[in-house]
Design an enzyme around this catalytic site. Structure first.
Site, short mmCIF file in Angstrom:
data_model
loop_
_atom_site.label_atom_id
_atom_site.label_comp_id
_atom_site.label_asym_id
_atom_site.label_seq_id
_atom_site.Cartn_x
_atom_site.Cartn_y
_atom_site.Cartn_z
N THR A 185 4.27 1.83 2.33
CA THR A 185 5.58 1.98 1.69
C THR A 185 6.36 3.13 2.32
OG1 THR A 185 4.80 1.07 -0.40
CG2 THR A 185 6.74 2.50 -0.50
N GLY A 201 0.83 -1.20 0.00
CA GLY A 201 0.00 0.00 0.00
C GLY A 201 0.86 1.25 0.00
N CYS A 202 0.23 2.38 -0.28
CA CYS A 202 0.97 3.64 -0.39
C CYS A 202 1.53 4.09 0.96
CB CYS A 202 0.10 4.72 -1.03
SG CYS A 202 -1.53 4.91 -0.27
N TYR A 203 0.64 4.24 1.95
CA TYR A 203 1.14 4.63 3.28
C TYR A 203 2.17 3.63 3.79
CZ TYR A 203 -2.60 8.17 3.95
OH TYR A 203 -3.43 9.26 3.87
#
Lengths: 345, 345, 345, 345
Positions: free
Chosen positions: B152, B148-150
């Protein structure tokens, strides 16, 4: 490899040149100058370039620049014209992104830029580098005057209409809107986020420096003087220009062939995209890319042609067009280094 | 040429995959599916792709997908897990950008995603694709769960601290901020410009789906369970994540070696940039690029390490990392198609 | 009618004072000074005031100011402290919106503001004007030091926890985010729209001038020294501050009574709004209004209390709180002139 | 006290009515309806109203509404026209913020709004409520059709030119730009922050519903049919409209008296501000306020008058003008509740 020098690299067109050239397979940037920041690594000022350039800003020096295959000027007006005679004499080839060599009438230039022009010889010889109009002359030019951002968006949209004499050339209106990066990277109160954010306004409505440049280009396309009204506006965004153009068809029956006419005019142009009739080009559809996208509109019972034309002011309106011009000048594939799609969203 | 299929192409990660892959020299996108938009040319929905793709959206079809060398899932959670057994049986290799295969504890998955997991076998076999941690396992993986973005941004910033046991693992705080594209491309009132523009807020502060993913990753790095508080916030911008991380050094004397430690940890990582101590990474410095930039801070008389870590949520936080994973899986140069600098300004 | 003077009226807090005072029924603004703009009508600089004020900026003059019932200083630090002894001797009452009289420890002040303090006597006598803490002392104060924007948002959110000794005072974290107007109205490159727009970053993460002010206020609330980490961030919007606060409950069982505790603490406060547990206050919900809204959160299995607190940095964080202080000093209804709801959307 | 009812309170014009009316000394809001949100406190949906209203949304009910002194409709088109006959019969007075009663030609209405008009009687009797044109008729009206946002900005700017026959009425151009709140508060993908943010585009360029309304108003001012081209654009901001208007002076010598003419025309208008010739009105100078600010421009050697006109689309373009109309209808001071200056910055 083409050895490139950049004069005046601390502004937005400077960093944009570096961004674009970093993926250009046939270019090496060998120097980038800045009087105020000499010694500072460019990647310290522009962190997006970390890992891409080892270069530091240096003091401008004609000899070093003349040793480059091509020099880009990304300076405020008044700088390039002073260095040009010496550089030209040394045989350098130049793409000037500033306004110094865009106008042929130097009285007009002096009026709008507030100083006499100091290089009339090269003002005459310079090629106004809109590839869609004068590609062949750019090929062999020693000095290319890179068009302004608004003039690029406005001229491309009006060209097919004027070249074909379809509209009343005395009644052209260009209502244009730009993101804040168009104002450059100087500490002006009026361009603070606190001033620009969440607001919209016209500016320069009584007269803007790009007006004579637009008038010159459109007159050339029309084959005679035009009457054009140009009002720029400031949009609370960073990049992008949209110009909504209004012209009066001499013969409303011509509406039926306009779309085909525009598509034909730009069919072989790699960077001009005529969208389907009635489309609404968005500035984000060209963000970071060298494209101009445009679309035609007509309102019921009206003889007014409406053209909406969008570019990224820093790319097709500045650094991208400059690289396109360089590609033409060095007989490279015109799209080299300029292939990536725009960043959307 | 690697033949790529994309399942679920109408969202922001879909268009971002297409944007990135359009400049990838070794990839052809052979199909992109969308149930709702089957038949529509992708360039009609995403005008930045005009001139780059002739492709139209098609109905998803396992056989067609299985004929690809690699399939990206850019679907909402729940879709990939249902198609995975059949695709895996057909020998396809997959990078799943959705959340379906990120968590190893499927009870936790079921709780946060509100449905039972339907492919426990592949949930177990899937490799959680953070290249900076498990590059070697990605190489041979059949199924990669793209982080996921967060998670990472948060994991990369905490990794060196936890891997070296330097901080109290029970007191980790991650205060993260994201642009609106992170919420996807669905017509929710709360994500209208009229709601998001010119405002800032926390959301999911009592618990967000990325919390268990972050906890899983950090626990693995620490070698035992961690206590982490994670609060996401919504920033009135389109792209970008910044995570400010707080951890308590067991031994404040370690401050002196932190910078070197971080630099060593990521020295060979092409996409992680440890900036000088005391820098402030900006999200725009990674806009459109696959980089994570981070910097360390300390406040006077404090034992708290502060790490500020930025990524583009759609690139290193989604499509870019997925392409990085693909490059690893197919033994290509890891940076292929991902070399261009970020768009700044 | 209270006769008000404003020193330094060309910044954002100056125009905000004028906006608020224009609807205050008991106030007349009799002079507003600016060295650089003396002679210019305020409505020429701030067109929202056209039709509301006939006033022009004037040169600052102690005699004129001393003839006012109240003087607001909306100046950069260093100005008020130099004029204060003379003004105080003349019997003026002052609300100073600058940082000059906020810190009691003048060595700390000198370190953070880079100059020695020139009015130690009044630094000692000044009342730090957070009405929710010292309302009674404000009533009779001659000089009120109006709190900073971040310190207001942070202190209000932590107060109930510290006053009741519920949390570990050595482990406080305040992760705060502000719109660009907080940086003032000066032509700095870093605050251009082209730099701030569509980006997010931390700044001052190694130490910010509001840190000692926050530490002083929280220590007073806790009754002893606190350890607080404070990281400010820049949001691409004009107005608004959100602070996400983290503190460790000594006894997790106290979670059950926190909401009631916060509601009790602020029940009689006209400008502090404790929202339901688990809410997410938005900065736009206080845009243009003097409110602080806050909400509490807890994540599963955690002993960390999370408080999200929002204010408008120019109102409750500056001009609005200054007017609130004025109302208290002159025994007016505390909400006078401050009743209008926030501008949403 | 005027007892007010609001039909359809969950959109942006609904919350704006509540915001404005909350400081109106002579008004009580006694009911606000919403089918979808009946039972929900308005302050739960719009947190800026916490502490200002105890009211909850209720089911619309004609009897309850008819018992109000005034009913505002803040509904999508098609709703008001169905309820109007019954309400009018019951003697209610109404200000309708929707488009239902703005056009006199019901065939045109049906074409643009895609349904037949169901209340032709009241469409005829309704007064088109632009106070600057028909103040006296508003005083005694039972039903006022509140003008659209674009039509307000465009008509006010053209009025003095057309009323005095100074320009060619067949060649009017209105290039208008609006913030995203103008599109209302519905979950459309095209209005997401991820779509609108950092981008600019024209929309409705081939024809927009406000075009016939503008044409009707301008024709009335000119005393005969006009030819007007109207292109709206979407600005990445929340509030504000700017319209740049172009008209061709019949006699260029008239330029000399235009400024005085405009000032005279609006001298007694409390909400129209003619700025000095050559000014550039900003939308933020009217944010949250009921003002229209405008300025005139001329470019060298041109017979085109340029007018830049700004309003807040939710205030003078909707809720503020509705309250202004209410004040007129109830013989109150026209500015009551509308005195506060705009929020700048």
């Amino acid at each position: 490899m083409i050895k490139v020098g950049i004069v005046g690299g601390t502004g937005y067109t400077g960093v944009e040149l570096l961004r674009i050239l970093s993926v250009h397979p046939d270019v090496t940037v060998s120097c980038i100058t800045s009087r105020s920041e000499a010694g500072m690594p460019v990647a310290d000022m522009f962190p997006n370039l970390r890992g891409h350039y080892d270069l530091a800003f240096s003091e401008p020096d004609v000899k070093t620049l003349a040793a480059c295959d091509l020099v880009f000027f990304a300076t405020p007006h008044g700088v390039a014209m002073r260095m040009m005679p010496e550089l030209m004499a040394a045989g350098a080839r130049v793409v000037d992104l500033s306004a110094d060599f865009r106008l042929k009438d130097l009285d007009v230039w002096a009026t709008w830029y507030g100083m006499p022009h100091e290089s009339p010889e090269w003002a005459e010889k310079a090629i106004y580098g809109l590839p869609e109009v004068v590609r062949d002359q750019i090929r062999t030019a020693q000095l290319v005057a890179n068009p302004g951002c608004y003039p690029t968006a406005v001229q491309l949209g009006f060209l097919p209409l004027l070249e074909n004499g379809l509209v009343d050339p005395s009644r052209l209106i260009a209502d244009a809107k730009s993101g804040a990066s168009g104002a450059g990277r100087q500490g002006k109160i009026g361009m603070l986020h606190g001033e620009v954010g969440e607001s919209f306004k016209a500016y320069g409505a009584s007269g803007h420096r790009h007006l004579p440049e637009i008038r010159q280009g459109l007159s050339q396309a029309a084959g005679s003087g035009v009457g054009v009204t140009f009002v720029p506006h400031l949009v609370p965004m960073v990049r992008g220009i949209e110009a909504t153009l209004y012209a009066e068809l001499r013969n409303p029956a011509d509406f039926d062939r306009l779309q085909a006419l525009f598509e034909d005019r730009f069919r072989d142009e790699p960077f001009v995209d005529v969208m389907p009739f009635g489309s609404h080009p968005e500035t984000r559809s060209v963000r970071g890319a060298n494209n101009c996208r445009m679309a035609l509109h007509r309102q019921e019972q009206s003889s007014i042609v409406i053209v909406s034309s969008v570019i990224d002011n820093l790319v097709k309106g500045a650094a991208g067009q400059a690289v396109q011009n360089m590609n033409i000048m060095f007989d490279l594939k015109e799209t080299l280094g300029l292939e990536a799609p725009a960043l959307l969203p």
